[in-house]
Design a protein around this motif. Structure first.
Motif, PDB file in Angstrom:
ATOM      1  N   LEU A  71      68.635   3.240  40.417  1.00  0.00           N
ATOM      2  CA  LEU A  71      69.943   2.900  40.962  1.00  0.00           C
ATOM      3  C   LEU A  71      70.369   3.918  42.010  1.00  0.00           C
ATOM      4  CD1 LEU A  71      72.018   0.637  40.408  1.00  0.00           C
ATOM      5  CD2 LEU A  71      73.253   2.252  38.955  1.00  0.00           C
ATOM      6  N   HIS A  72      70.713   3.432  43.206  1.00  0.00           N
ATOM      7  CA  HIS A  72      71.271   4.246  44.280  1.00  0.00           C
ATOM      8  C   HIS A  72      72.610   3.634  44.694  1.00  0.00           C
ATOM      9  CE1 HIS A  72      67.107   5.595  44.414  1.00  0.00           C
ATOM     10  NE2 HIS A  72      67.470   6.605  45.197  1.00  0.00           N
ATOM     11  N   TYR A  73      73.317   4.364  45.537  1.00  0.00           N
ATOM     12  CA  TYR A  73      74.626   3.903  45.983  1.00  0.00           C
ATOM     13  C   TYR A  73      74.717   4.003  47.503  1.00  0.00           C
ATOM     14  CZ  TYR A  73      75.698   4.352  41.076  1.00  0.00           C
ATOM     15  OH  TYR A  73      75.673   4.225  39.713  1.00  0.00           O
ATOM     16  N   LEU A  74      75.187   2.922  48.097  1.00  0.00           N
ATOM     17  CA  LEU A  74      75.407   2.890  49.538  1.00  0.00           C
ATOM     18  C   LEU A  74      76.884   3.145  49.798  1.00  0.00           C
ATOM     19  CD1 LEU A  74      74.627   2.259  52.495  1.00  0.00           C
ATOM     20  CD2 LEU A  74      75.059  -0.158  51.982  1.00  0.00           C
ATOM     21  N   TRP A  75      77.179   4.303  50.376  1.00  0.00           N
ATOM     22  CA  TRP A  75      78.541   4.668  50.739  1.00  0.00           C
ATOM     23  C   TRP A  75      78.799   4.188  52.163  1.00  0.00           C
ATOM     24  CZ3 TRP A  75      81.626   8.108  47.561  1.00  0.00           C
ATOM     25  CH2 TRP A  75      80.989   8.530  46.398  1.00  0.00           C
ATOM     26  N   ARG A  76      79.953   3.568  52.370  1.00  0.00           N
ATOM     27  CA  ARG A  76      80.263   3.016  53.687  1.00  0.00           C
ATOM     28  C   ARG A  76      81.727   3.317  54.040  1.00  0.00           C
ATOM     29  NH1 ARG A  76      77.865  -1.286  56.431  1.00  0.00           N
ATOM     30  NH2 ARG A  76      76.741  -1.829  54.528  1.00  0.00           N
ATOM     31  N   ALA A  77      81.960   3.613  55.312  1.00  0.00           N
ATOM     32  CA  ALA A  77      83.320   3.820  55.815  1.00  0.00           C
ATOM     33  C   ALA A  77      83.525   2.921  57.034  1.00  0.00           C
ATOM     34  CB  ALA A  77      83.546   5.281  56.210  1.00  0.00           C
ATOM     35  N   VAL A  78      84.648   2.212  57.062  1.00  0.00           N
ATOM     36  CA  VAL A  78      85.027   1.387  58.214  1.00  0.00           C
ATOM     37  C   VAL A  78      86.461   1.747  58.583  1.00  0.00           C
ATOM     38  CG1 VAL A  78      83.503  -0.478  57.458  1.00  0.00           C
ATOM     39  CG2 VAL A  78      85.915  -0.540  56.854  1.00  0.00           C
ATOM     40  N   ASP A  79      86.837   1.460  59.832  1.00  0.00           N
ATOM     41  CA  ASP A  79      88.222   1.703  60.222  1.00  0.00           C
ATOM     42  C   ASP A  79      89.052   0.444  59.986  1.00  0.00           C
ATOM     43  OD1 ASP A  79      87.712  -0.031  62.321  1.00  0.00           O
ATOM     44  OD2 ASP A  79      87.907   1.468  63.889  1.00  0.00           O
TER      45      ASP A  79
END
Length: 236
Positions: free
Chosen positions: A90-98
């Motif tokens: 298990l991995h995690y995809l961290w994402r940031a959007v405006d």
């Protein structure tokens, strides 16, 4: 497109063909063999393995050029993370959007604790070189840990109902994950998704907020920038 004589050093196919293959692969939910078939219909004989090498080599380069050309993102950051199962781990995809839905950055990690959140915040601050006015996250407490240490003066809203913008931005990733039959390693996922989020987003403005004429102008500008960054400059 630019002249077919534009080439990349060490590659026998023109820059126009290589950039078009990379565009097809990242903008549409196509496999490498699908791109091979589309090019074959146009009389271009190239193997899917060559296309794979083109996407690996030039995808990140094109994405970096597009990133430098994009306008300054907004001052409200929406952050979210989803799980990725890579080789059974298990991995995690961290994402940031405006607030406009523009992807600011992504990071694949094997944790989603406070240290992982701080690592993602540091990456965002180093790349964007400015601080947001407001952060919007879900209820994960790790975001609060990172915000209090790295962005103490920034307003932080934590609610599962306010973060749909970030959650919706994961949809193209899920489609590509299914198309690629999952990622083979964390490094591959990071490399591909970092390029994919930039190239895909470059050609996907928020069409539902635009009049038809405005959307056509934005689309034309996107193609113009793509040609400049992938073909014209390579020929100069």
């Amino acid at each position: 497109m630019t002249s077919a004589f534009a080439t990349y050093p060490g590659y026998r196919f023109p820059a126009e063909i290589i950039s078009h293959a990379v565009w097809l692969y990242h903008v549409f939910s196509l496999s490498l063999r699908d791109v091979e078939l589309i090019l074959a219909e146009r009389g271009i004989t190239v193997t899917h393995e060559s296309i794979r090498n083109w996407c690996r080599k030039f995808g990140s380069e094109f994405a970096a050029k597009l990133r430098r050309r994009r306008p300054k993102p907004g001052d409200t950051w929406h952050l979210d993370e989803v799980f990725l199962r890579i080789n059974g781990v298990l991995h995690y995809l961290w994402r940031a959007v405006d607030q406009h839905g523009v992807v600011l950055d992504i990071l694949v990690q094997d944790r989603r604790n406070g240290s992982a959140a701080k690592r993602f915040f540091k990456r965002l601050l180093a790349r964007l070189r400015y601080k947001p006015r407001r952060l919007v996250t879900d209820g994960l407490k790790s975001y609060g840990v990172a915000q209090r240490e790295l962005l103490p003066g920034v307003r932080h809203r934590s609610s599962r109902y306010l973060n749909n913008r970030a959650e919706n931005s994961h949809r193209p990733t899920r489609r590509r994950e299914r198309q690629m039959q999952r990622f083979k390693s964390a490094e591959q996922a990071q490399r591909f998704l970092a390029a994919h989020s930039m190239i895909y987003g470059h050609f996907r403005p928020r069409r539902h907020l635009m009049a038809a004429a405005a959307y056509r102008r934005v689309r034309m500008k996107a193609f113009q920038i793509w040609r400049q960054e992938t073909c014209a400059q390579a020929a100069s």
